[in-house]
Design a protein around this motif. Structure first.
Motif, PDB file in Angstrom:
ATOM      1  N   ARG A 124       9.645  -1.005 -12.368  1.00 25.91           N
ATOM      2  CA  ARG A 124       9.988  -2.435 -12.038  1.00 25.91           C
ATOM      3  C   ARG A 124      10.675  -2.921 -13.274  1.00 25.91           C
ATOM      4  O   ARG A 124      11.589  -3.851 -13.327  1.00 25.91           O
ATOM      5  N   GLU A 125      10.101  -2.728 -14.592  1.00 29.09           N
ATOM      6  CA  GLU A 125      10.866  -3.308 -15.699  1.00 29.09           C
ATOM      7  C   GLU A 125      12.286  -2.820 -15.805  1.00 29.09           C
ATOM      8  O   GLU A 125      13.145  -3.339 -16.205  1.00 29.09           O
ATOM      9  N   LEU A 126      12.708  -1.527 -15.324  1.00 26.58           N
ATOM     10  CA  LEU A 126      14.041  -0.867 -15.377  1.00 26.58           C
ATOM     11  C   LEU A 126      14.950  -1.552 -14.350  1.00 26.58           C
ATOM     12  O   LEU A 126      16.239  -1.878 -14.718  1.00 26.58           O
ATOM     13  N   THR A 127      14.429  -1.742 -13.138  1.00 30.96           N
ATOM     14  CA  THR A 127      15.119  -2.077 -11.984  1.00 30.96           C
ATOM     15  C   THR A 127      15.232  -3.743 -11.754  1.00 30.96           C
ATOM     16  O   THR A 127      16.162  -4.037 -11.078  1.00 30.96           O
ATOM     17  N   GLY A 128      14.042  -4.223 -12.134  1.00 35.17           N
ATOM     18  CA  GLY A 128      13.870  -5.703 -11.546  1.00 35.17           C
ATOM     19  C   GLY A 128      13.436  -5.763 -10.266  1.00 35.17           C
ATOM     20  O   GLY A 128      13.022  -6.937  -9.607  1.00 35.17           O
ATOM     21  N   ARG A 129      12.993  -4.546  -9.669  1.00 35.37           N
ATOM     22  CA  ARG A 129      12.744  -4.540  -8.174  1.00 35.37           C
ATOM     23  C   ARG A 129      11.128  -4.366  -8.181  1.00 35.37           C
ATOM     24  O   ARG A 129      10.739  -3.810  -8.973  1.00 35.37           O
ATOM     25  N   ASP A 130      10.744  -4.748  -7.025  1.00 43.52           N
ATOM     26  CA  ASP A 130       9.305  -4.436  -6.932  1.00 43.52           C
ATOM     27  C   ASP A 130       9.046  -2.766  -6.302  1.00 43.52           C
ATOM     28  O   ASP A 130      10.200  -2.419  -5.911  1.00 43.52           O
ATOM     29  N   VAL A 131       7.832  -2.397  -6.578  1.00 40.94           N
ATOM     30  CA  VAL A 131       7.822  -1.055  -6.309  1.00 40.94           C
ATOM     31  C   VAL A 131       6.260  -1.074  -5.791  1.00 40.94           C
ATOM     32  O   VAL A 131       5.321  -1.601  -6.472  1.00 40.94           O
ATOM     33  N   GLU A 132       6.200  -0.481  -4.519  1.00 35.42           N
ATOM     34  CA  GLU A 132       4.738  -0.346  -3.882  1.00 35.42           C
ATOM     35  C   GLU A 132       4.515   1.038  -3.949  1.00 35.42           C
ATOM     36  O   GLU A 132       5.292   1.889  -3.624  1.00 35.42           O
ATOM     37  N   LEU A 133       3.135   1.058  -4.034  1.00 32.36           N
ATOM     38  CA  LEU A 133       2.417   2.507  -3.821  1.00 32.36           C
ATOM     39  C   LEU A 133       2.094   2.855  -2.705  1.00 32.36           C
ATOM     40  O   LEU A 133       1.562   2.010  -1.937  1.00 32.36           O
ATOM     41  N   VAL A 134       2.714   3.988  -2.112  1.00 33.07           N
ATOM     42  CA  VAL A 134       2.254   4.409  -0.862  1.00 33.07           C
ATOM     43  C   VAL A 134       1.326   5.716  -0.936  1.00 33.07           C
ATOM     44  O   VAL A 134       1.718   6.933  -1.651  1.00 33.07           O
ATOM     45  N   GLU A 135       0.091   5.727  -0.541  1.00 31.97           N
ATOM     46  CA  GLU A 135      -0.983   6.647  -0.757  1.00 31.97           C
ATOM     47  C   GLU A 135      -0.778   7.869   0.336  1.00 31.97           C
ATOM     48  O   GLU A 135      -0.703   7.597   1.393  1.00 31.97           O
ATOM     49  N   ILE A 136      -0.528   9.136  -0.034  1.00 32.07           N
ATOM     50  CA  ILE A 136      -0.554  10.340   0.638  1.00 32.07           C
ATOM     51  C   ILE A 136      -1.573  11.355   0.423  1.00 32.07           C
ATOM     52  O   ILE A 136      -1.782  11.507  -0.806  1.00 32.07           O
ATOM     53  N   THR A 137      -2.176  11.841   1.363  1.00 29.32           N
ATOM     54  CA  THR A 137      -3.102  12.944   1.150  1.00 29.32           C
ATOM     55  C   THR A 137      -2.640  14.156   1.166  1.00 29.32           C
ATOM     56  O   THR A 137      -1.901  14.517   2.205  1.00 29.32           O
ATOM     57  N   THR A 138      -2.945  14.999   0.187  1.00 26.84           N
ATOM     58  CA  THR A 138      -2.277  16.290   0.266  1.00 26.84           C
ATOM     59  C   THR A 138      -3.516  17.109   0.636  1.00 26.84           C
ATOM     60  O   THR A 138      -4.605  16.980   0.518  1.00 26.84           O
ATOM     61  N   TYR A 139      -2.904  18.551   0.925  1.00 25.70           N
ATOM     62  CA  TYR A 139      -3.897  19.674   1.183  1.00 25.70           C
ATOM     63  C   TYR A 139      -4.877  19.869   0.317  1.00 25.70           C
ATOM     64  O   TYR A 139      -6.099  20.053   0.544  1.00 25.70           O
ATOM     65  N   GLY A 140      -4.491  19.692  -0.953  1.00 26.06           N
ATOM     66  CA  GLY A 140      -5.148  20.077  -2.271  1.00 26.06           C
ATOM     67  C   GLY A 140      -6.244  19.144  -2.195  1.00 26.06           C
ATOM     68  O   GLY A 140      -7.348  19.341  -2.813  1.00 26.06           O
ATOM     69  N   ASP A 141      -6.190  17.892  -1.852  1.00 28.34           N
ATOM     70  CA  ASP A 141      -6.970  16.693  -1.837  1.00 28.34           C
ATOM     71  C   ASP A 141      -8.244  16.959  -0.571  1.00 28.34           C
ATOM     72  O   ASP A 141      -9.306  16.685  -1.021  1.00 28.34           O
ATOM     73  N   THR A 142      -7.861  17.523   0.343  1.00 27.64           N
ATOM     74  CA  THR A 142      -8.837  17.786   1.589  1.00 27.64           C
ATOM     75  C   THR A 142      -9.650  19.018   1.479  1.00 27.64           C
ATOM     76  O   THR A 142     -10.704  18.966   2.078  1.00 27.64           O
ATOM     77  N   SER A 143      -9.075  20.062   1.000  1.00 30.84           N
ATOM     78  CA  SER A 143      -9.606  21.368   0.860  1.00 30.84           C
ATOM     79  C   SER A 143     -10.787  21.421   0.039  1.00 30.84           C
ATOM     80  O   SER A 143     -10.535  20.871  -1.155  1.00 30.84           O
ATOM     81  N   ARG A 144     -11.812  22.124   0.304  1.00 27.48           N
ATOM     82  CA  ARG A 144     -12.889  21.972  -0.734  1.00 27.48           C
ATOM     83  C   ARG A 144     -12.881  23.657  -1.540  1.00 27.48           C
ATOM     84  O   ARG A 144     -13.705  23.772  -2.234  1.00 27.48           O
ATOM     85  N   GLU A 145     -12.025  24.513  -1.016  1.00 26.19           N
ATOM     86  CA  GLU A 145     -11.950  25.619  -1.671  1.00 26.19           C
ATOM     87  C   GLU A 145     -11.377  25.572  -2.730  1.00 26.19           C
ATOM     88  O   GLU A 145     -10.579  24.770  -3.409  1.00 26.19           O
ATOM     89  N   HIS A 146     -11.585  26.685  -3.720  1.00 32.23           N
ATOM     90  CA  HIS A 146     -11.051  26.778  -4.924  1.00 32.23           C
ATOM     91  C   HIS A 146      -9.622  27.063  -5.007  1.00 32.23           C
ATOM     92  O   HIS A 146      -9.086  27.652  -4.074  1.00 32.23           O
ATOM     93  N   VAL A 165       9.022   7.677   1.774  1.00 28.46           N
ATOM     94  CA  VAL A 165       9.110   7.073   0.552  1.00 28.46           C
ATOM     95  C   VAL A 165      10.294   7.289  -0.201  1.00 28.46           C
ATOM     96  O   VAL A 165      11.142   8.080   0.177  1.00 28.46           O
ATOM     97  N   ASP A 166      10.606   6.449  -1.296  1.00 23.96           N
ATOM     98  CA  ASP A 166      11.865   6.678  -2.023  1.00 23.96           C
ATOM     99  C   ASP A 166      11.834   7.467  -3.002  1.00 23.96           C
ATOM    100  O   ASP A 166      13.034   8.261  -3.388  1.00 23.96           O
ATOM    101  N   PHE A 167      10.574   7.604  -3.843  1.00 28.31           N
ATOM    102  CA  PHE A 167      10.505   8.507  -5.017  1.00 28.31           C
ATOM    103  C   PHE A 167       9.056   8.834  -5.077  1.00 28.31           C
ATOM    104  O   PHE A 167       8.322   8.193  -4.561  1.00 28.31           O
ATOM    105  N   ALA A 168       8.637  10.090  -5.796  1.00 28.15           N
ATOM    106  CA  ALA A 168       7.412  10.299  -5.782  1.00 28.15           C
ATOM    107  C   ALA A 168       6.811  10.671  -7.252  1.00 28.15           C
ATOM    108  O   ALA A 168       7.774  11.033  -7.842  1.00 28.15           O
ATOM    109  N   VAL A 169       5.664  10.616  -7.611  1.00 26.13           N
ATOM    110  CA  VAL A 169       5.307  10.895  -8.832  1.00 26.13           C
ATOM    111  C   VAL A 169       4.253  12.114  -8.749  1.00 26.13           C
ATOM    112  O   VAL A 169       3.523  12.120  -7.775  1.00 26.13           O
ATOM    113  N   HIS A 170       4.342  13.252  -9.698  1.00 26.64           N
ATOM    114  CA  HIS A 170       3.358  14.477  -9.409  1.00 26.64           C
ATOM    115  C   HIS A 170       3.097  14.546 -10.971  1.00 26.64           C
ATOM    116  O   HIS A 170       3.717  14.207 -11.873  1.00 26.64           O
ATOM    117  N   SER A 171       1.753  15.325 -11.084  1.00 28.33           N
ATOM    118  CA  SER A 171       1.628  16.110 -12.141  1.00 28.33           C
ATOM    119  C   SER A 171       2.510  17.360 -12.390  1.00 28.33           C
ATOM    120  O   SER A 171       2.427  18.207 -11.438  1.00 28.33           O
TER     121      SER A 171
END
Length: 329
Positions: A33-55, A78-84
């Motif tokens: 937001r600071e870099l572009t002056g544009r608004d940024v909205e977070l789009v929540e996405i569920t991944t397989y790693g989030d739903t699986s209870r297996e190790h 989405v336009d871009f994504a953030v990962h660990s």
């Protein structure tokens, strides 16, 4: 802000739904937001790693937290994504751009022990009994168990999964004596005060790329990629590139018992050298291959990748492959 910026659509940032992911994506959204002056909205996405209870070792580990986000990028949801960064497979798809790797957070692992005790204090309080430590990481298990063998400690590493609250809850309710987590996640969540001990990388090396974030967009969106690139930290990028190159050369996935850390060594506050350390271990701690190399700071991605490959080759020559079990590709 110009009138054009006011009328532009908000940029859509894809993120996992966890509290930690939302917190770190929120930091990136503020920077964009600071870099572009544009608004940024977070789009929540569920991944397989989030739903699986297996190790993670059971479900393959590699890509389980990022595939759904990448699919959303390629669909245009989405336009871009953030990962660990530590969750990203080491092979970068041609149709996606790793636009930025911002300055890294603390890469170390930390211990959260019952009653605020360190590992040494927990061991003393156990009076010869077993100290039970929870972690979902074979890498941490291997190094903690090796450390225990070396120091004559009685540790039991217990496989766990779940978010930060769930893991700390195992300690608070008395099921475990301690859990090991990444310092970066606690820092970004504002929970550093719960840490009872920062684990020295001399004893427990972090996962390759731990503490760093990856900002990704489609390769076709060159304008956005160039904008996001302004958030890139060159020193962080060469460090994590060397670590991930080592992981790739070992043909190991993110759930393998592999640790790596590239330290930037400074003289009079000027960064002059980089030390890359790597470790592979049997999860019971019975055997470790741990090596390091030090040289000039890489100035290109190719140089950083070469450093990682060279150290991996040395580790393989010392028997590292036999300690990883079935390799995860």
């Amino acid at each position: 802000m110009t009138q054009t910026q006011k009328t532009q659509k908000a940029l859509r940032l894809g993120t996992r739904r966890s509290k930690l992911a939302m917190a770190q994506s929120g930091h990136v959204a503020d920077a964009v937001r600071e870099l572009t002056g544009r608004d940024v909205e977070l789009v929540e996405i569920t991944t397989y790693g989030d739903t699986s209870r297996e190790h993670l070792a059971q479900i393959g580990g590699t890509g389980v937290f990022v595939t759904a986000l990448r699919d959303a990028l390629l669909r245009g949801d989405v336009d871009f994504a953030v990962h660990s960064l530590k969750d990203l497979p080491t092979t970068q798809p041609e149709d996606l751009a790793l636009a930025a790797i911002p300055r890294r957070e603390d890469p170390r692992d930390v211990l959260i022990g019952r009653d605020g005790m360190t590992l040494a204090e927990l061991t003393e309080a156990a009076e010869g009994g077993v100290v039970r430590i929870g972690t979902g990481s074979p890498r941490r298990m291997a190094q903690l168990n090796a450390c225990a063998r070396h120091r004559g400690l009685r540790l039991e590493t217990v496989p766990i999964r779940g978010n930060i609250d769930t893991r700390i809850g195992f300690v608070r309710n008395g099921e475990l004596d301690a859990v090991v987590l990444a310092a970066a996640g606690l820092n970004r969540s504002g929970r550093t005060d719960e840490v009872t001990e920062f684990l020295d990388p001399d004893h427990v090396l972090p996962a390759p790329g731990q503490g760093a974030l990856a900002i990704e967009c489609t390769a076709a969106n060159a304008e956005l990629a160039a904008t996001l690139a302004e958030l890139d930290d060159p020193l962080t990028r060469v460090a994590v590139t060397a670590e991930r190159s080592l992981l790739a050369a070992l043909e190991a996935g993110c759930s393998a018992p592999v640790g790596a850390l590239a330290d930037l060594l400074a003289d009079d506050q000027v960064v002059k050298e980089m030390r890359l350390r790597g470790v592979v271990g049997a999860t019971d701690g019975s055997s470790l291959v741990q090596l390091s190399t030090t040289g000039p700071v890489p100035t290109t991605q190719d140089q950083a990748e070469a450093l990682g490959r060279e150290l991996a080759d040395e580790m393989l020559a010392k028997g590292a492959a036999g300690l990883m079990g079935e390799r995860a590709h």
